[in-house]
Scaffold this motif. Structure first.
Motif, PDB file in Angstrom:
ATOM      1  N   ALA A  53       0.864  -1.192   0.000  1.00 57.22           N
ATOM      2  CA  ALA A  53       0.000   0.000   0.000  1.00 57.22           C
ATOM      3  C   ALA A  53       0.894   1.233   0.000  1.00 57.22           C
ATOM      4  O   ALA A  53       1.954   1.241   0.646  1.00 57.22           O
ATOM      5  CB  ALA A  53      -0.907   0.002   1.226  1.00 57.22           C
ATOM      6  N   PRO A  54       0.502   2.290  -0.717  1.00 61.19           N
ATOM      7  CA  PRO A  54       1.371   3.467  -0.825  1.00 61.19           C
ATOM      8  C   PRO A  54       1.451   4.252   0.475  1.00 61.19           C
ATOM      9  O   PRO A  54       0.454   4.419   1.179  1.00 61.19           O
ATOM     10  CB  PRO A  54       0.700   4.294  -1.929  1.00 61.19           C
ATOM     11  CG  PRO A  54      -0.739   3.875  -1.892  1.00 61.19           C
ATOM     12  CD  PRO A  54      -0.741   2.434  -1.496  1.00 61.19           C
ATOM     13  N   ALA A  55       2.644   4.735   0.796  1.00 63.83           N
ATOM     14  CA  ALA A  55       2.827   5.644   1.918  1.00 63.83           C
ATOM     15  C   ALA A  55       2.555   7.070   1.443  1.00 63.83           C
ATOM     16  O   ALA A  55       2.873   7.436   0.311  1.00 63.83           O
ATOM     17  CB  ALA A  55       4.247   5.531   2.469  1.00 63.83           C
ATOM     18  N   ALA A  56       1.965   7.865   2.313  1.00 66.21           N
ATOM     19  CA  ALA A  56       1.623   9.249   1.950  1.00 66.21           C
ATOM     20  C   ALA A  56       2.881  10.096   1.807  1.00 66.21           C
ATOM     21  O   ALA A  56       3.850   9.933   2.551  1.00 66.21           O
ATOM     22  CB  ALA A  56       0.702   9.842   3.009  1.00 66.21           C
ATOM     23  N   ASP A  57       2.860  10.994   0.816  1.00 69.68           N
ATOM     24  CA  ASP A  57       3.940  11.962   0.601  1.00 69.68           C
ATOM     25  C   ASP A  57       5.304  11.311   0.469  1.00 69.68           C
ATOM     26  O   ASP A  57       6.324  11.831   0.939  1.00 69.68           O
ATOM     27  CB  ASP A  57       3.972  12.989   1.743  1.00 69.68           C
ATOM     28  CG  ASP A  57       2.684  13.793   1.815  1.00 69.68           C
ATOM     29  OD1 ASP A  57       2.142  14.133   0.741  1.00 69.68           O
ATOM     30  OD2 ASP A  57       2.209  14.063   2.927  1.00 69.68           O
ATOM     31  N   ALA A  58       5.341  10.141  -0.165  1.00 69.71           N
ATOM     32  CA  ALA A  58       6.595   9.419  -0.381  1.00 69.71           C
ATOM     33  C   ALA A  58       6.945   9.440  -1.861  1.00 69.71           C
ATOM     34  O   ALA A  58       6.070   9.609  -2.720  1.00 69.71           O
ATOM     35  CB  ALA A  58       6.462   7.972   0.112  1.00 69.71           C
ATOM     36  N   PRO A  59       8.218   9.278  -2.221  1.00 66.11           N
ATOM     37  CA  PRO A  59       8.605   9.237  -3.629  1.00 66.11           C
ATOM     38  C   PRO A  59       7.924   8.097  -4.380  1.00 66.11           C
ATOM     39  O   PRO A  59       7.599   7.049  -3.805  1.00 66.11           O
ATOM     40  CB  PRO A  59      10.123   9.023  -3.574  1.00 66.11           C
ATOM     41  CG  PRO A  59      10.529   9.523  -2.229  1.00 66.11           C
ATOM     42  CD  PRO A  59       9.380   9.204  -1.318  1.00 66.11           C
ATOM     43  N   LEU A  60       7.716   8.317  -5.677  1.00 69.30           N
ATOM     44  CA  LEU A  60       7.213   7.300  -6.587  1.00 69.30           C
ATOM     45  C   LEU A  60       8.342   6.928  -7.541  1.00 69.30           C
ATOM     46  O   LEU A  60       9.212   7.740  -7.841  1.00 69.30           O
ATOM     47  CB  LEU A  60       6.022   7.817  -7.392  1.00 69.30           C
ATOM     48  CG  LEU A  60       4.882   8.507  -6.638  1.00 69.30           C
ATOM     49  CD1 LEU A  60       3.811   8.966  -7.627  1.00 69.30           C
ATOM     50  CD2 LEU A  60       4.281   7.586  -5.608  1.00 69.30           C
ATOM     51  N   GLY A 112      13.827   5.072  -2.353  1.00 71.10           N
ATOM     52  CA  GLY A 112      12.932   4.991  -1.202  1.00 71.10           C
ATOM     53  C   GLY A 112      11.492   5.195  -1.626  1.00 71.10           C
ATOM     54  O   GLY A 112      10.724   5.915  -0.985  1.00 71.10           O
ATOM     55  N   ALA A 113      11.114   4.517  -2.725  1.00 72.15           N
ATOM     56  CA  ALA A 113       9.829   4.781  -3.394  1.00 72.15           C
ATOM     57  C   ALA A 113       8.669   4.084  -2.693  1.00 72.15           C
ATOM     58  O   ALA A 113       7.983   3.228  -3.261  1.00 72.15           O
ATOM     59  CB  ALA A 113       9.910   4.348  -4.855  1.00 72.15           C
ATOM     60  N   ARG A 114       8.416   4.500  -1.454  1.00 65.36           N
ATOM     61  CA  ARG A 114       7.332   3.877  -0.690  1.00 65.36           C
ATOM     62  C   ARG A 114       5.953   4.333  -1.159  1.00 65.36           C
ATOM     63  O   ARG A 114       4.941   3.791  -0.743  1.00 65.36           O
ATOM     64  CB  ARG A 114       7.523   4.171   0.798  1.00 65.36           C
ATOM     65  CG  ARG A 114       8.788   3.538   1.361  1.00 65.36           C
ATOM     66  CD  ARG A 114       8.953   3.762   2.852  1.00 65.36           C
ATOM     67  NE  ARG A 114       8.981   5.182   3.189  1.00 65.36           N
ATOM     68  CZ  ARG A 114       8.013   5.815   3.866  1.00 65.36           C
ATOM     69  NH1 ARG A 114       6.939   5.161   4.260  1.00 65.36           N
ATOM     70  NH2 ARG A 114       8.122   7.108   4.126  1.00 65.36           N
ATOM     71  N   GLY A 115       5.917   5.312  -2.065  1.00 66.06           N
ATOM     72  CA  GLY A 115       4.643   5.715  -2.655  1.00 66.06           C
ATOM     73  C   GLY A 115       4.171   4.783  -3.752  1.00 66.06           C
ATOM     74  O   GLY A 115       3.027   4.870  -4.201  1.00 66.06           O
ATOM     75  N   GLY A 116       5.048   3.882  -4.188  1.00 65.60           N
ATOM     76  CA  GLY A 116       4.682   2.912  -5.226  1.00 65.60           C
ATOM     77  C   GLY A 116       5.662   2.913  -6.372  1.00 65.60           C
ATOM     78  O   GLY A 116       6.343   3.907  -6.638  1.00 65.60           O
ATOM     79  N   VAL A 117       5.733   1.775  -7.050  1.00 65.78           N
ATOM     80  CA  VAL A 117       6.554   1.619  -8.243  1.00 65.78           C
ATOM     81  C   VAL A 117       5.621   1.329  -9.411  1.00 65.78           C
ATOM     82  O   VAL A 117       4.806   0.395  -9.347  1.00 65.78           O
ATOM     83  CB  VAL A 117       7.586   0.488  -8.080  1.00 65.78           C
ATOM     84  CG1 VAL A 117       8.363   0.282  -9.369  1.00 65.78           C
ATOM     85  CG2 VAL A 117       8.537   0.808  -6.932  1.00 65.78           C
ATOM     86  N   TYR A 118       5.739   2.113 -10.474  1.00 63.09           N
ATOM     87  CA  TYR A 118       4.849   2.014 -11.627  1.00 63.09           C
ATOM     88  C   TYR A 118       5.614   1.442 -12.812  1.00 63.09           C
ATOM     89  O   TYR A 118       6.727   1.868 -13.115  1.00 63.09           O
ATOM     90  CB  TYR A 118       4.289   3.393 -11.973  1.00 63.09           C
ATOM     91  CG  TYR A 118       3.334   3.933 -10.937  1.00 63.09           C
ATOM     92  CD1 TYR A 118       1.969   3.914 -11.148  1.00 63.09           C
ATOM     93  CD2 TYR A 118       3.804   4.470  -9.735  1.00 63.09           C
ATOM     94  CE1 TYR A 118       1.082   4.408 -10.198  1.00 63.09           C
ATOM     95  CE2 TYR A 118       2.941   4.963  -8.772  1.00 63.09           C
ATOM     96  CZ  TYR A 118       1.573   4.927  -9.016  1.00 63.09           C
ATOM     97  OH  TYR A 118       0.698   5.410  -8.067  1.00 63.09           O
TER      98      TYR A 118
END
Length: 325
Positions: free
Chosen positions: A128-135, A259-265
């Motif tokens: 699940a994506p972390a808020a305000d984190a790098p993508l 540190g892409a805790r917002g998700g990897v696309y």
């Protein structure tokens, strides 16, 4: 806030094979008049851009943004996977426009990620994506694009313009080491792009044939994929399996680096066409297989971008970011 005085706008997405364009008539209007042209049919980017305006009967806009599959460092652009070469400033003056923004295509694509919506992506695996984190963004197509998106307050983001697709590819087991040994003999340096791209599918297939002492057939990337999906050729199946596994390895490395805790696309022209085959592949397993950092990666979601024109959306957003400055 976007300025009505700088509309309409033209946005483009230029790869090694196709150049796509779209029109933004007014602030918040979205994309219209999307059209695609083969790069090989035109002598220059300026020529195909002018063809679009002529065929769509559009006036010359004041602002244009182009995402291009190439490093963009300074004024001179020389495409890696195509012969087009141009000066951004000379092209701006030749066209007679106020602003011509040229940025890396994956930087443009990265800018689209926050606005794709749930209908524009398909999640693979858990997390699940972390808020305000790098993508993070990884996309195999004619080449291998890598980018990221860093939040910097509110709705603003900073895209990364890099060439991570040319980082050195690492094997996971002896079979992969054998494949990379063949590719090293052929190319010297084996970048991720040598395996994780359309041409990479063919490289993987021919390397497997060489390892197994079998004569390789003259296949195009689409043929390798088609035969694999239909289970018509065992080495095509293994080539596509390796492709997905290597992609998971690369994506995991990018996630750790940013540190892409917002998700990897995962974007590009290949993976969205694989459907459930990709979901069942070793991609997610290899993404998480980073030893002591497995638990960290298990929390990061991975998505396949299935929106039809994300880089065009990102190019439009790049101009909006300029408006806000």
């Amino acid at each position: 806030m976007t300025s009505p005085l700088k509309h309409p706008r033209l946005v483009g997405d230029v790869g090694g094979t196709n150049a796509r364009f779209a029109w933004v008539e007014a602030p918040g209007a979205g994309l219209s008049d999307v059209a695609s042209y083969r790069c090989a049919d035109h002598p220059s980017l300026e020529a195909v851009l002018c063809r679009y305006l002529e065929e769509r009967r559009k006036p010359l806009p004041a602002w244009i943004a182009i995402g291009i599959a190439n490093p963009v460092v300074g004024d001179q652009v020389q495409m890696t996977n195509h012969h087009w070469s141009f000066s951004v400033e000379a092209m701006r003056r030749s066209l007679g426009v106020e602003r011509l923004l040229v940025l890396n295509d994956f930087a443009a694509l990265a800018l689209s990620l926050p606005v794709l919506g749930p209908e524009g992506v398909r999640q693979v695996g858990a997390g699940a994506p972390a808020a305000d984190a790098p993508l993070a963004l990884v996309g195999p197509g004619t080449g291998l694009g890598v980018s990221g998106l860093l939040p910097c307050g509110g709705r603003r983001h900073v895209p990364l313009q890099g060439e991570g697709g040319h980082a050195t590819l690492a094997p996971f087991d002896e079979r992969e080491e054998g494949v990379l040994r063949v590719l090293r003999r052929r190319f010297g340096h084996v970048s991720a792009e040598r395996a994780v791209s359309g041409p990479g599918l063919v490289h993987l297939y021919t390397a497997l044939c060489e390892l197994d002492g079998v004569r390789a057939q003259p296949l195009e990337p689409a043929h390798v994929t088609e035969r694999a999906l239909q289970s018509r050729d065992g080495r095509c199946v293994e080539a596509l399996e390796l492709f997905c596994a290597f992609l998971g390895n690369v994506a995991g490395n990018v996630a750790l680096t940013l540190g892409a805790r917002g998700g990897v696309y995962i974007a590009g022209g290949i993976v969205p066409r694989l459907g459930e085959w990709f979901a069942r592949s070793r991609f997610r397993e290899r993404f998480e297989s980073k030893g002591r950092l497995r638990a960290y990666l298990e929390q990061i979601p991975t998505y396949v971008v299935c929106a039809p024109t994300p880089a065009l959306l990102g190019a439009a957003r790049a101009l909006e970011e300029l408006d806000a400055v």
